[in-house]
Design a protein around this motif. Structure first.
Motif, PDB file in Angstrom:
ATOM      1  N   ARG A  51       0.997  -1.193  -0.265  1.00 28.71           N
ATOM      2  CA  ARG A  51      -0.048  -0.366  -0.344  1.00 28.71           C
ATOM      3  C   ARG A  51       0.829   1.202   0.262  1.00 28.71           C
ATOM      4  N   LEU A  52       1.958   0.978   0.678  1.00 30.59           N
ATOM      5  CA  LEU A  52       2.983   2.435   0.578  1.00 30.59           C
ATOM      6  C   LEU A  52       3.426   2.431  -0.806  1.00 30.59           C
ATOM      7  N   LEU A  53       3.986   1.552  -1.054  1.00 29.40           N
ATOM      8  CA  LEU A  53       4.408   1.141  -2.502  1.00 29.40           C
ATOM      9  C   LEU A  53       3.472   2.369  -3.662  1.00 29.40           C
ATOM     10  N   GLN A  54       1.910   1.601  -2.900  1.00 29.94           N
ATOM     11  CA  GLN A  54       0.955   1.868  -3.962  1.00 29.94           C
ATOM     12  C   GLN A  54       0.963   3.090  -4.187  1.00 29.94           C
ATOM     13  N   LEU A  74      -3.241   4.202   5.397  1.00 28.99           N
ATOM     14  CA  LEU A  74      -2.211   3.042   6.140  1.00 28.99           C
ATOM     15  C   LEU A  74      -1.998   4.325   7.069  1.00 28.99           C
ATOM     16  N   THR A  75      -2.365   5.749   7.248  1.00 23.10           N
ATOM     17  CA  THR A  75      -2.507   5.725   8.735  1.00 23.10           C
ATOM     18  C   THR A  75      -3.018   5.665   9.705  1.00 23.10           C
ATOM     19  N   GLN A  76      -4.639   5.284   9.098  1.00 25.40           N
ATOM     20  CA  GLN A  76      -5.064   4.772   9.892  1.00 25.40           C
ATOM     21  C   GLN A  76      -5.769   3.643  10.568  1.00 25.40           C
ATOM     22  N   SER A  77      -4.930   2.116   9.429  1.00 28.37           N
ATOM     23  CA  SER A  77      -4.623   0.978   9.602  1.00 28.37           C
ATOM     24  C   SER A  77      -3.430   0.949  10.994  1.00 28.37           C
ATOM     25  N   TYR A  78      -2.457   1.531  10.627  1.00 32.07           N
ATOM     26  CA  TYR A  78      -1.579   1.125  11.006  1.00 32.07           C
ATOM     27  C   TYR A  78      -0.658   2.793  11.887  1.00 32.07           C
ATOM     28  N   PRO A  79      -1.010   3.324  12.418  1.00 28.83           N
ATOM     29  CA  PRO A  79      -0.391   4.511  13.178  1.00 28.83           C
ATOM     30  C   PRO A  79       0.713   4.083  13.744  1.00 28.83           C
ATOM     31  N   GLU A  80       1.399   2.679  13.974  1.00 29.97           N
ATOM     32  CA  GLU A  80       2.681   2.378  14.758  1.00 29.97           C
ATOM     33  C   GLU A  80       3.533   2.644  13.063  1.00 29.97           C
ATOM     34  N   LEU A  81       3.235   3.088  11.962  1.00 33.23           N
ATOM     35  CA  LEU A  81       4.313   2.729  11.181  1.00 33.23           C
ATOM     36  C   LEU A  81       4.507   4.558  10.784  1.00 33.23           C
ATOM     37  N   PRO A  82       5.695   5.247  10.678  1.00 36.14           N
ATOM     38  CA  PRO A  82       6.279   6.193  10.655  1.00 36.14           C
ATOM     39  C   PRO A  82       6.110   6.546   9.006  1.00 36.14           C
ATOM     40  N   ALA A 104       1.242  15.352  10.443  1.00 36.06           N
ATOM     41  CA  ALA A 104       1.572  14.144  10.056  1.00 36.06           C
ATOM     42  C   ALA A 104       3.090  13.987  10.408  1.00 36.06           C
ATOM     43  N   LEU A 105       4.007  14.937  11.006  1.00 31.15           N
ATOM     44  CA  LEU A 105       4.940  14.753  11.128  1.00 31.15           C
ATOM     45  C   LEU A 105       5.313  14.543  12.145  1.00 31.15           C
ATOM     46  N   GLN A 106       4.815  15.714  13.066  1.00 36.37           N
ATOM     47  CA  GLN A 106       4.119  14.882  15.232  1.00 36.37           C
ATOM     48  C   GLN A 106       3.573  13.703  14.797  1.00 36.37           C
ATOM     49  N   ALA A 107       3.192  12.856  14.344  1.00 35.22           N
ATOM     50  CA  ALA A 107       2.168  11.538  14.733  1.00 35.22           C
ATOM     51  C   ALA A 107       3.694  10.638  13.846  1.00 35.22           C
ATOM     52  N   ALA A 108       4.761  11.206  12.937  1.00 31.56           N
ATOM     53  CA  ALA A 108       5.360  10.075  12.803  1.00 31.56           C
ATOM     54  C   ALA A 108       6.533  10.055  13.646  1.00 31.56           C
ATOM     55  N   LEU A 109       6.700  11.136  14.201  1.00 30.03           N
ATOM     56  CA  LEU A 109       7.683  10.650  15.197  1.00 30.03           C
ATOM     57  C   LEU A 109       7.164  10.610  16.347  1.00 30.03           C
ATOM     58  N   LYS A 110       5.706  10.489  16.845  1.00 24.66           N
ATOM     59  CA  LYS A 110       5.268   9.868  17.892  1.00 24.66           C
ATOM     60  C   LYS A 110       5.441   8.477  17.424  1.00 24.66           C
ATOM     61  N   ALA A 111       5.156   7.714  16.358  1.00 21.28           N
ATOM     62  CA  ALA A 111       4.962   6.752  16.008  1.00 21.28           C
ATOM     63  C   ALA A 111       6.593   5.932  16.224  1.00 21.28           C
ATOM     64  N   ARG A 112       7.648   7.198  15.639  1.00 20.70           N
ATOM     65  CA  ARG A 112       9.291   6.599  16.150  1.00 20.70           C
ATOM     66  C   ARG A 112      10.484   7.726  16.631  1.00 20.70           C
ATOM     67  N   PRO A 113      10.143   8.581  17.158  1.00 19.49           N
ATOM     68  CA  PRO A 113      10.698   9.515  17.530  1.00 19.49           C
ATOM     69  C   PRO A 113      12.315   9.901  17.179  1.00 19.49           C
ATOM     70  N   TYR A 115      13.476   9.084  13.794  1.00 21.13           N
ATOM     71  CA  TYR A 115      12.940   8.868  12.565  1.00 21.13           C
ATOM     72  C   TYR A 115      13.134   9.946  11.480  1.00 21.13           C
ATOM     73  N   ALA A 116      14.835   9.555  11.627  1.00 18.79           N
ATOM     74  CA  ALA A 116      15.663  10.939  10.661  1.00 18.79           C
ATOM     75  C   ALA A 116      15.073  11.543   9.732  1.00 18.79           C
ATOM     76  N   LEU A 117      14.189  11.020   8.740  1.00 21.13           N
ATOM     77  CA  LEU A 117      14.097  11.604   7.825  1.00 21.13           C
ATOM     78  C   LEU A 117      12.479  12.705   8.219  1.00 21.13           C
ATOM     79  N   ALA A 118      11.909  12.249   9.071  1.00 18.58           N
ATOM     80  CA  ALA A 118      11.004  12.708   9.500  1.00 18.58           C
ATOM     81  C   ALA A 118      11.239  13.968  10.430  1.00 18.58           C
ATOM     82  N   LEU A 119      12.458  13.996  10.920  1.00 18.80           N
ATOM     83  CA  LEU A 119      12.961  14.927  11.673  1.00 18.80           C
ATOM     84  C   LEU A 119      13.007  16.380  10.500  1.00 18.80           C
ATOM     85  N   GLU A 120      13.845  15.599  10.032  1.00 19.17           N
ATOM     86  CA  GLU A 120      15.063  16.288   8.793  1.00 19.17           C
ATOM     87  C   GLU A 120      13.588  17.032   8.188  1.00 19.17           C
TER      88      GLU A 120
END
Length: 161
Positions: A51-54, A74-82, A104-113, A115-120
């Motif tokens: 689904r991410l590739l899609q 995807l974020t609804q089904s898998y909120p733990e994936l950044p 959305a970026l805050q959610a990504a960082l909540k999932a994985r603090p 996550y360098a790309l989200a921080l960038e």
């Protein structure tokens, strides 16, 4: 033992599908990548990696809204994936929807603090917001040289690869 053999073989098939779709995406063969991704999703509709590739394929085809819809689902089904949060933020920034991108970026960082790309991307978003704020301030007080200096410096940093 037979189960393990079947399972191992199915992993090889799955890996090949991802490799094939990725290769098609990398070579810009969007329609072929989409067909292969859709075929995989018919047999495994909840597959988060496909689904991410899609969503990448949809973006490549210029189907931005469809890509955002895919990423939101995807974020609804898998909120733990950044990654879906981060990729959604990137698309939202392109549409100047900065508040939604920030969320959305805050959610990504909540999932994985870490996550360098989200921080960038968060840093880039803050720079873009700063440049906009300086530009608006210059409209209000055009004689303030420091505002122009700050705006130009911020824009220069944003252009740096």
């Amino acid at each position: 033992m037979a189960f393990c053999t079947l399972w191992t073989c199915s992993l090889g098939v799955r890996a090949d599908v991802y490799t094939d779709v990725n290769a098609l995406v990398q070579s810009g063969q969007w329609a072929q990548a989409q067909a292969l991704a859709e075929a995989r999703l018919k047999t495994a509709p909840t597959d988060p990696q496909m689904r991410l590739l899609q969503s990448h394929i949809q973006t490549g085809l210029g189907q931005t809204q469809a890509a955002m819809d895919t990423l939101r689902a995807l974020t609804q089904s898998y909120p733990e994936l950044p990654e879906p949060h981060n990729n959604l933020a990137a698309l939202l920034v392109r549409e100047n929807r900065h508040n939604e991108a920030l969320a959305a970026l805050q959610a990504a960082l909540k999932a994985r603090p870490d996550y360098a790309l989200a921080l960038e991307n968060l840093g880039d978003l803050h720079l873009a917001l700063a440049a906009q704020a300086f530009a608006r301030a210059r409209v209000v007080t055009p004689t303030q040289a420091r505002l122009q200096t700050k705006q130009l410096a911020t824009e220069q940093v944003m252009r740096t690869p």
